[in-house]
Design a protein around this motif. Structure first.
Motif, short mmCIF file in Angstrom:
data_model
loop_
_atom_site.label_atom_id
_atom_site.label_comp_id
_atom_site.label_asym_id
_atom_site.label_seq_id
_atom_site.Cartn_x
_atom_site.Cartn_y
_atom_site.Cartn_z
N TRP A 196 43.72 -48.86 59.71
CA TRP A 196 43.49 -48.28 61.03
C TRP A 196 44.35 -47.03 61.22
O TRP A 196 45.52 -46.99 60.81
N ARG A 197 43.77 -46.03 61.84
CA ARG A 197 44.51 -44.86 62.30
C ARG A 197 44.06 -44.56 63.73
O ARG A 197 42.91 -44.79 64.10
N ALA A 198 44.99 -44.05 64.51
CA ALA A 198 44.67 -43.67 65.89
C ALA A 198 45.54 -42.49 66.27
O ALA A 198 46.67 -42.33 65.79
N GLY A 199 45.02 -41.66 67.13
CA GLY A 199 45.78 -40.52 67.62
C GLY A 199 45.25 -40.08 68.97
O GLY A 199 44.09 -40.31 69.30
N GLY A 200 46.11 -39.46 69.74
CA GLY A 200 45.67 -39.03 71.06
C GLY A 200 46.62 -38.03 71.68
O GLY A 200 47.77 -37.87 71.25
N VAL A 201 46.11 -37.36 72.70
CA VAL A 201 46.88 -36.42 73.50
C VAL A 201 46.79 -36.86 74.96
O VAL A 201 45.72 -37.24 75.45
N MET A 202 47.91 -36.81 75.63
CA MET A 202 47.98 -37.10 77.06
C MET A 202 48.48 -35.84 77.78
O MET A 202 49.48 -35.25 77.39
N LEU A 203 47.76 -35.42 78.82
CA LEU A 203 48.20 -34.35 79.70
C LEU A 203 48.47 -34.93 81.08
O LEU A 203 47.72 -35.78 81.56
N GLN A 204 49.52 -34.46 81.71
CA GLN A 204 49.84 -34.95 83.06
C GLN A 204 50.50 -33.83 83.85
O GLN A 204 51.47 -33.22 83.39
N HIS A 205 49.96 -33.58 85.03
CA HIS A 205 50.56 -32.56 85.88
C HIS A 205 51.93 -33.04 86.34
O HIS A 205 52.13 -34.21 86.64
N MET A 206 52.88 -32.13 86.38
CA MET A 206 54.23 -32.50 86.80
C MET A 206 54.21 -33.01 88.23
O MET A 206 53.44 -32.53 89.08
N PRO A 207 55.05 -34.02 88.55
CA PRO A 207 55.06 -34.57 89.90
C PRO A 207 55.42 -33.53 90.95
O PRO A 207 56.21 -32.63 90.71
N LYS A 208 54.82 -33.68 92.13
CA LYS A 208 55.13 -32.81 93.25
C LYS A 208 56.05 -33.55 94.21
O LYS A 208 56.00 -34.78 94.33
N ALA A 209 56.89 -32.80 94.91
CA ALA A 209 57.85 -33.43 95.82
C ALA A 209 57.14 -34.13 96.98
O ALA A 209 57.56 -35.19 97.42
N SER A 210 56.06 -33.55 97.47
CA SER A 210 55.37 -34.11 98.63
C SER A 210 53.86 -34.12 98.39
O SER A 210 53.14 -33.19 98.82
N PRO A 211 53.34 -35.13 97.71
CA PRO A 211 51.88 -35.19 97.50
C PRO A 211 51.16 -35.21 98.84
O PRO A 211 51.60 -35.83 99.79
N HIS A 212 50.02 -34.48 98.89
CA HIS A 212 49.31 -34.38 100.17
C HIS A 212 48.12 -35.31 100.26
O HIS A 212 47.57 -35.50 101.34
#
Length: 337
Positions: A184-200
């Protein structure tokens, strides 16, 4: 790419940041670790694929959290594929590998290996649980099963529960190179926007499936433009780039995001590991009375337990178990062959 370089990136998670876009991410490669996880069980191909995907998600998510002990991902449903559970254990010390384990519970008669395995989860929920150890309250977040894939469930979880736009691109499967066996082989990429101080975003009436929040509900115009641009670049990734072994994660990041000013950090090694032990099994049975223990005792006069993650088999003297134990602990109790 040399064999040495290939081995260096196998079973690692590489953190990175896209400075232009205010986005962080991870590139994960699982090779022997995934083989070790799946070799503990004899799953149908469809269940194996779901466990492989969940293990890869866990490696990516686990490395994003300042984890002191354990992160768990769970999918529970009312279909033939009842449960997929994974654990990611933080490194015991600097430089040590993180450990990961996984298992699935399914209806052997009801599961159809020719059908879509995700659809056989049915209705249920996706959960992330974080245990930071003794003296810290555990955290649990839950979102409904949605989106048609485990990756979509994870993306919906981060949008809804954490208000963090998140994207996964994964590839996994059996692979064979010249002179090597099938593995078995597996690979992946994760992208995540940086947290904001006050989500709206309010978490109500989102634009996603079943009213869940999506990236569009969370980001403003400028942030949304950056997010969409990074996702468009990630859309160009190919399966062989994700799983390797010939394309190093650093080269992949340059190929995908060179205009986004990618910056990499120290890679984290991961390996299969299980924390089960006689003491932990004994502790789990300590809530039972002597009468309860007697009902668990086999005709041969022992109490047995099997680890769902690694298959370890334990045998105990019933008189040493429960809160009414009549004998001291037998130090000889442990895994039985």
């Amino acid at each position: 790419m040399t064999l040495t370089a290939k081995i260096a990136w196998d079973d690692t998670v590489l953190p990175f940041q896209l400075d232009r876009s205010d986005i962080r991410g991870r590139v994960a490669r699982l090779d022997g670790t995934l083989d070790n996880i799946l070799s503990q069980h004899s799953y149908p191909a469809g269940v194996e694929a779901m466990v492989a995907e969940m293990a890869l998600l866990t490696a990516l998510v686990g490395q994003t959290i300042k984890l002191r002990w354990k992160l768990s991902l769970q999918v529970r449903g009312d279909g033939p594929l009842r449960l997929i559970a994974t654990d990611f254990f933080a490194p015991a010390e600097d430089g040590a590998p993180a450990q990961i384990r996984a298992y699935a519970s399914y209806d052997k008669d009801g599961f159809d290996d020719a059908a879509d395995p995700f659809a056989q989860i049915g209705k249920g929920y996706f959960a992330i649980l974080i245990d930071q150890g003794a003296g810290n309250a555990p955290y649990q977040g839950i979102t409904p099963i949605a989106g048609g894939a485990l990756t979509a469930c994870a993306e919906a979880y981060f949008a809804q529960s954490e208000q963090l736009p998140t994207r996964f691109a994964l590839s996994y499967g059996r692979s064979q190179e010249p002179g090597e066996g099938v593995h078995w082989r597996a690979g992946g990429v994760m992208l995540q926007h940086m947290p904001k101080a006050s989500p709206h975003a309010t978490g109500e009436d989102g634009s996603g499936e079943e009213g869940l929040l999506s990236a569009e509900d969370i980001l403003d115009a400028d942030e949304g433009e950056n997010w969409n641009r990074a996702n468009t670049l990630l859309d160009t990734v190919e399966d062989l780039e994700l799983i390797g072994p010939r394309v190093a994660p650093t080269d992949l990041l340059v190929r995908l995001f060179h205009e986004e000013s990618p910056r990499v950090f120290d890679a984290q090694a991961v390996q299969f590991g299980c924390t089960c032990s006689p003491a932990k099994v004994r502790q789990s049975l300590s809530i039972y009375s002597a009468k309860d223990i007697s009902h668990m005792t086999t005709e041969s006069g022992i109490v047995t337990a099997d680890c769902q993650f690694c298959g370890a088999h334990y045998e105990f003297d019933p008189l040493t178990l429960g809160f009414e134990a009549a004998r001291p602990v037998d130090d000889g109790d442990g895994p039985a062959s």
